[in-house]
Structure formats: structure tokens, C-alpha cells
Write a protein that holds these residues in place. Structure first.
Motif, mmCIF file in Angstrom:
data_model
loop_
_atom_site.group_PDB
_atom_site.id
_atom_site.type_symbol
_atom_site.label_atom_id
_atom_site.label_comp_id
_atom_site.label_asym_id
_atom_site.label_seq_id
_atom_site.Cartn_x
_atom_site.Cartn_y
_atom_site.Cartn_z
ATOM 1 N N ALA A 1 73.141 18.292 37.090
ATOM 2 C CA ALA A 1 72.162 17.787 37.609
ATOM 3 C C ALA A 1 70.477 18.757 37.169
ATOM 4 C CB ALA A 1 72.137 17.489 38.470
ATOM 5 N N TYR A 2 70.602 19.795 37.752
ATOM 6 C CA TYR A 2 69.080 21.222 36.978
ATOM 7 C C TYR A 2 69.406 21.940 35.832
ATOM 8 C CZ TYR A 2 66.378 25.353 38.171
ATOM 9 O OH TYR A 2 65.800 26.200 37.925
ATOM 10 N N ARG A 3 69.558 21.802 34.983
ATOM 11 C CA ARG A 3 69.445 22.018 34.026
ATOM 12 C C ARG A 3 69.088 20.899 32.660
ATOM 13 N NH1 ARG A 3 73.610 26.790 32.762
ATOM 14 N NH2 ARG A 3 72.267 28.624 35.187
ATOM 15 N N ASN B 1 70.296 18.888 25.886
ATOM 16 C CA ASN B 1 69.997 19.542 27.063
ATOM 17 C C ASN B 1 71.746 19.165 27.977
ATOM 18 O OD1 ASN B 1 67.637 21.300 27.522
ATOM 19 N ND2 ASN B 1 67.140 18.908 27.020
ATOM 20 N N GLN B 2 72.641 18.468 26.869
ATOM 21 C CA GLN B 2 74.012 17.856 27.311
ATOM 22 C C GLN B 2 74.776 19.406 27.942
ATOM 23 O OE1 GLN B 2 75.336 14.542 27.729
ATOM 24 N NE2 GLN B 2 76.178 15.355 28.921
ATOM 25 N N GLN B 3 74.742 19.308 29.276
ATOM 26 C CA GLN B 3 76.250 21.033 29.807
ATOM 27 C C GLN B 3 77.348 20.014 29.729
ATOM 28 O OE1 GLN B 3 73.959 23.318 31.247
ATOM 29 N NE2 GLN B 3 72.402 21.436 30.282
ATOM 30 N N PRO B 4 78.188 21.121 28.894
ATOM 31 C CA PRO B 4 79.281 21.199 28.956
ATOM 32 C C PRO B 4 79.828 21.111 29.971
ATOM 33 C CG PRO B 4 77.995 23.400 29.451
ATOM 34 C CD PRO B 4 77.081 22.837 28.837
ATOM 35 N N ALA B 5 81.448 20.183 29.912
ATOM 36 C CA ALA B 5 82.341 19.261 30.464
ATOM 37 C C ALA B 5 82.561 20.739 31.798
ATOM 38 C CB ALA B 5 83.308 19.325 29.932
ATOM 39 N N THR B 6 82.525 22.063 31.233
ATOM 40 C CA THR B 6 82.859 22.218 32.629
ATOM 41 C C THR B 6 81.454 23.018 33.352
ATOM 42 O OG1 THR B 6 82.295 24.749 31.271
ATOM 43 C CG2 THR B 6 84.284 24.032 31.291
ATOM 44 N N ALA B 7 80.860 22.598 33.286
ATOM 45 C CA ALA B 7 79.291 22.838 34.264
ATOM 46 C C ALA B 7 78.885 22.413 35.169
ATOM 47 C CB ALA B 7 78.267 22.271 33.661
ATOM 48 N N ASP B 8 79.159 22.765 36.467
ATOM 49 C CA ASP B 8 79.480 22.486 37.935
ATOM 50 C C ASP B 8 78.089 21.042 37.703
ATOM 51 O OD1 ASP B 8 77.154 23.235 39.565
ATOM 52 O OD2 ASP B 8 77.894 24.851 38.548
ATOM 53 N N LYS B 9 78.472 20.370 39.117
ATOM 54 C CA LYS B 9 77.131 19.022 39.487
ATOM 55 C C LYS B 9 76.077 19.414 39.492
ATOM 56 C CE LYS B 9 81.193 16.097 41.374
ATOM 57 N NZ LYS B 9 80.871 15.179 42.487
ATOM 58 N N CYS B 10 75.389 20.248 40.274
ATOM 59 C CA CYS B 10 74.942 21.353 40.754
ATOM 60 C C CYS B 10 73.813 21.577 39.202
ATOM 61 C CB CYS B 10 74.545 22.456 41.471
ATOM 62 S SG CYS B 10 75.104 21.734 42.748
ATOM 63 N N THR B 11 74.620 22.310 38.399
ATOM 64 C CA THR B 11 74.443 22.368 37.172
ATOM 65 C C THR B 11 74.009 21.588 35.920
ATOM 66 O OG1 THR B 11 75.337 24.556 37.512
ATOM 67 C CG2 THR B 11 74.525 23.754 35.641
ATOM 68 N N VAL C 1 69.124 25.981 44.837
ATOM 69 C CA VAL C 1 67.738 25.294 44.555
ATOM 70 C C VAL C 1 68.939 24.475 43.010
ATOM 71 C CG1 VAL C 1 66.102 25.516 42.589
ATOM 72 C CG2 VAL C 1 66.671 27.522 44.404
ATOM 73 N N ARG C 2 69.860 24.347 42.610
ATOM 74 C CA ARG C 2 70.104 23.568 41.626
ATOM 75 C C ARG C 2 70.962 22.371 42.914
ATOM 76 N NH1 ARG C 2 71.874 28.192 38.512
ATOM 77 N NH2 ARG C 2 74.300 28.272 39.799
ATOM 78 N N CYS C 3 71.676 22.854 43.606
ATOM 79 C CA CYS C 3 71.921 21.874 44.423
ATOM 80 C C CYS C 3 70.926 21.247 45.036
ATOM 81 C CB CYS C 3 72.997 22.620 45.526
ATOM 82 S SG CYS C 3 74.734 23.417 44.545
ATOM 83 N N LEU C 4 69.715 22.029 45.650
ATOM 84 C CA LEU C 4 68.830 20.765 46.259
ATOM 85 C C LEU C 4 68.143 19.616 45.012
ATOM 86 C CD1 LEU C 4 65.852 20.624 47.990
ATOM 87 C CD2 LEU C 4 65.027 22.473 46.635
ATOM 88 N N ILE C 5 68.116 20.144 43.931
ATOM 89 C CA ILE C 5 67.437 19.297 42.538
ATOM 90 C C ILE C 5 68.776 18.048 42.495
ATOM 91 C CG2 ILE C 5 67.236 18.905 40.446
ATOM 92 C CD1 ILE C 5 64.959 20.126 41.382
ATOM 93 N N THR D 1 66.742 10.001 26.366
ATOM 94 C CA THR D 1 67.832 9.750 25.894
ATOM 95 C C THR D 1 68.305 10.715 25.153
ATOM 96 O OG1 THR D 1 67.794 7.481 26.521
ATOM 97 C CG2 THR D 1 69.407 8.917 24.336
ATOM 98 N N MET D 2 66.855 11.187 23.934
ATOM 99 C CA MET D 2 66.287 12.054 23.357
ATOM 100 C C MET D 2 66.814 13.282 24.207
ATOM 101 S SD MET D 2 64.281 11.161 19.831
ATOM 102 C CE MET D 2 64.486 13.224 19.667
ATOM 103 N N CYS D 3 65.875 13.347 25.233
ATOM 104 C CA CYS D 3 66.002 14.355 26.036
ATOM 105 C C CYS D 3 67.760 15.522 26.819
ATOM 106 C CB CYS D 3 64.485 14.866 26.954
ATOM 107 S SG CYS D 3 64.997 16.650 27.790
ATOM 108 N N LEU D 4 67.892 14.403 27.153
ATOM 109 C CA LEU D 4 68.866 14.460 28.404
ATOM 110 C C LEU D 4 70.257 14.657 26.904
ATOM 111 C CD1 LEU D 4 68.768 11.304 30.065
ATOM 112 C CD2 LEU D 4 68.700 13.481 31.434
#
Length: 323
Positions: A259-261, A247-257, A197-201, A241-244
Motif C-alpha cells: 500500500a505504501y510503495r 511501482n508494482q511490488q513483489p509477491a513477497t511484499a506485505d500488505k502495508c509495504t 507509517v506504512r501500516c498507517l497509510i 494504472t501506468m504509475c501503479l
């Protein structure tokens, strides 16, 4: 001048009330969402403001008239972020909006509000609340910056119809090998946080021209695509921008994660509204076949129940939950 005041305050309140709506419930704060809307409605009733104006306020239009200024004061007092004696609650703002609001921000905001309120009648608490929020908004915009969004519009971007976006979702579901049962779950509003689902998004967002891995959310394209009623690009960019950033993801997060989170978390409410505004065409999509039939291709018949909120076989849950 009056128009400028109205637009700035509208942007300020739009920013505040959008925060909770664009985050998961666990991240909601007192500046936004249903809590804010209820306080606004209650204040309209309590202050005997013409109820027809509530629709205007829901669209984040707050002209600088006495009723509106006092409405803002009422909302602030109700939600405990404004006090006639203490002013704007800086500590609460830090608590609710951390890490965007920090010690440096608080210090400068306190100074700016003090300078602004010195120009006003000290007994006019409605005006003081009104312009305190305007000052808050102006400073917040400076601190946010443009770090997680792209404002430059893509020259070749053409907004898609709601049906075209649904078609892209179906295509991406097939490309990421999403089982038919998962797609059926999406039509019921069930969105599991799994790799498929993450990669679908991510696939749907990229293919729609609204996101890429390098820049993240393409805000100018998103604004053109979603065309949020009553909200200009600057205000849209500010709240996204505030929301993003939250919810900023760590550098180790993969591309799908990522985009999803981040992207999906923040843009989901806006897509919900976009699909609702286009529900007549959406309800003709084959995803709205009777429950229990596999969604494999375009249907030749219409849903059994054309009421998206009636609880029948044909419904709008996929729109409200799956993008």
C-alpha cells in the motif's frame, strides 16, 4: 470531430506530464512533472502565445488550433522526444517508460504513426507532432489494460471531506500504535519509510474506501473522491494504472509495504492537490496546533499562522506530505 481530437490529445499529454509527478524523484522521466511544465511555459513565451492560455494548458486542455499544435511540437523538440525529420523518438519512450513500452509496442506504434502521418501534409510539422502524440496515446491505452486498478465504482461509496480524511489518519495512527512524535513528524512533512507509517497509510486508504488488499487502488472511488479538475475517469485511470504498474511490488511484499510503495507513491500528488483545494477547512483541524504541542485531540483554538505557506506554526505540510 474537433472536440474529439482535442480530448484525445489532452489525454495524451496529461498521461505524459503526469508520469514524473506521480513517482519519486529518482523515477522521474522527461515526459512529466516540472521539466515538462517549464518547457511548456518557455514555449508559450518563445512562440508569443497569449500567456492567458498557459492556464488552459496547465489544465491539460489542448484544442487543435495552430498555436496549440505548434506548442506541442515545440515541447517535443525541447525535450528531445520529437524531431521533424525522425518523428517521435520510440527508443527514448522505451527508455523512459520501460517496461510498459517494449519492442512490441514500439513496432506497432511506429506502424500506426506512419499510417496516420501519411494522411497529413508532410511539410506541416505542427500537425504531424500533434497527431503522432494522439496515436501514441491511443495505443498506450490498449497496452495498459486494467490489470492493477478497479474501475467499477462502489455503489455505497460517499466521498469524504478533507477533515474526515484527516480524522481517519489520526484514528489509524492510534490503531497502529504510532508514537505521538511520529504524528508530529508527519505535520512537518517527514514521512519515514517504517512499518508503522506504512501500516498507517494502508489503514487510512482502506478505511476511506479508496483501497483494498485484493483490488489495490479503487480508481472510480478515487476519481469521485479527488475530483481532479479537468480530468475524466478514463484519463485518471490511464495515468494511475501506468504509475501503479511501474511501482508494482513483489509477491513477497506485505500488505502495508504494498500500500505504501505502490498506492501512496502514485496517489500522493493527487491528495496533495485535494487538500490544497480544501485548505480553509483543513487549517481548522487540531493537527495544526502550535508546533511542540502533542496532537491528542481536537483543539479549541485556531493555528497561530493561518498562512499554509508562510512558514509559521500553523502550516499545510501534513497535507502536502503525509497522505
Amino acid at each position: 470531430m474537433e472536440r474529439d481530437r482535442s480530448m484525445n490529445l489532452a489525454a495524451a499529454l496529461l498521461l505524459c506530464i503526469s508520469l514524473a509527478a506521480t513517482l519519486h524523484c529518482t523515477e522521474a522521466n522527461i515526459f512529466g512533472g516540472k521539466i515538462y511544465q517549464k518547457a511548456q511555459k518557455d514555449c508559450v513565451v518563445m512562440m508569443s502565445i497569449n500567456p492567458l492560455r498557459l492556464e488552459q494548458y496547465r489544465k491539460f486542455v489542448y484544442p487543435p488550433d495552430r498555436d496549440t499544435m505548434c506548442l506541442i511540437r515545440c515541447i517535443g523538440i525541447t525535450l528531445d522526444f520529437w524531431d521533424d525529420t525522425l518523428g517521435f523518438d520510440l527508443d527514448l519512450a522505451e527508455q523512459e517508460l520501460s517496461p510498459l513500452v517494449d519492442a512490441t509496442f514500439k513496432k506497432q506504434l511506429a506502424e500506426n504513426i506512419t499510417l496516420k502521418l501519411e494522411l497529413l501534409d508532410p511539410l506541416d510539422n505542427c500537425a504531424r507532432a500533434y497527431y503522432a502524440f494522439r496515436t501514441f496515446r491511443a495505443l498506450l491505452r490498449q497496452f495498459i489494460g486494467m490489470g492493477t486498478t478497479t474501475m467499477a465504482p462502489s455503489p455505497n461509496f460517499v466521498p469524504l471531506t478533507a477533515v474526515q480524511i484527516l480524522d481517519i489518519i489520526v484514528e489509524c495512527a492510534r490503531e497502529v500504535s504510532l508514537p505521538p512524535s511520529f504524528l508530529t513528524s508527519l505535520t512537518k512533512g517527514i514521512i519515514p519509510d517504517c512499518s508503522e507509517v506504512r501500516c498507517l497509510i494502508r489503514c487510512a486508504a482502506v478505511r476511506s474506501g479508496l483501497y483494498n488488499d485484493q483490488d489495490g487502488a479503487l480508481v472510480a472511488n478515487l476519481h469521485r473522491q479527488l475530483d481532479p479538475p479537468g480530468e475524466d475517469l478514463v484519463s485518471f485511470n490511464t495515468r494511475q494504472t501506468m504509475c501503479l504498474q511501474r511501482n508494482q511490488q513483489p509477491a513477497t511484499a506485505d500488505k502495508c509495504t504494498r500500500a505504501y510503495r505502490q498506492f501512496f507513491t502514485c496517489l500522493r500528488p493527487d491528495f496533495e492537490q485535494f487538500f490544497i483545494r480544501n485548505k480553509e477547512s483543513v487549517l481548522q483541524h487540531f493537527l495544526f496546533k502550535a508546533e511542540g504541542q502533542p496532537a491528542e485531540g481536537p483543539a479549541t483554538h485556531t493555528p497561530k499562522n493561518n498562512d499554509p505557506f508562510g512558514g509559521g506554526d500553523g502550516n499545510l505540510e501534513i497535507i502536502l506530505s503525509s497522505y
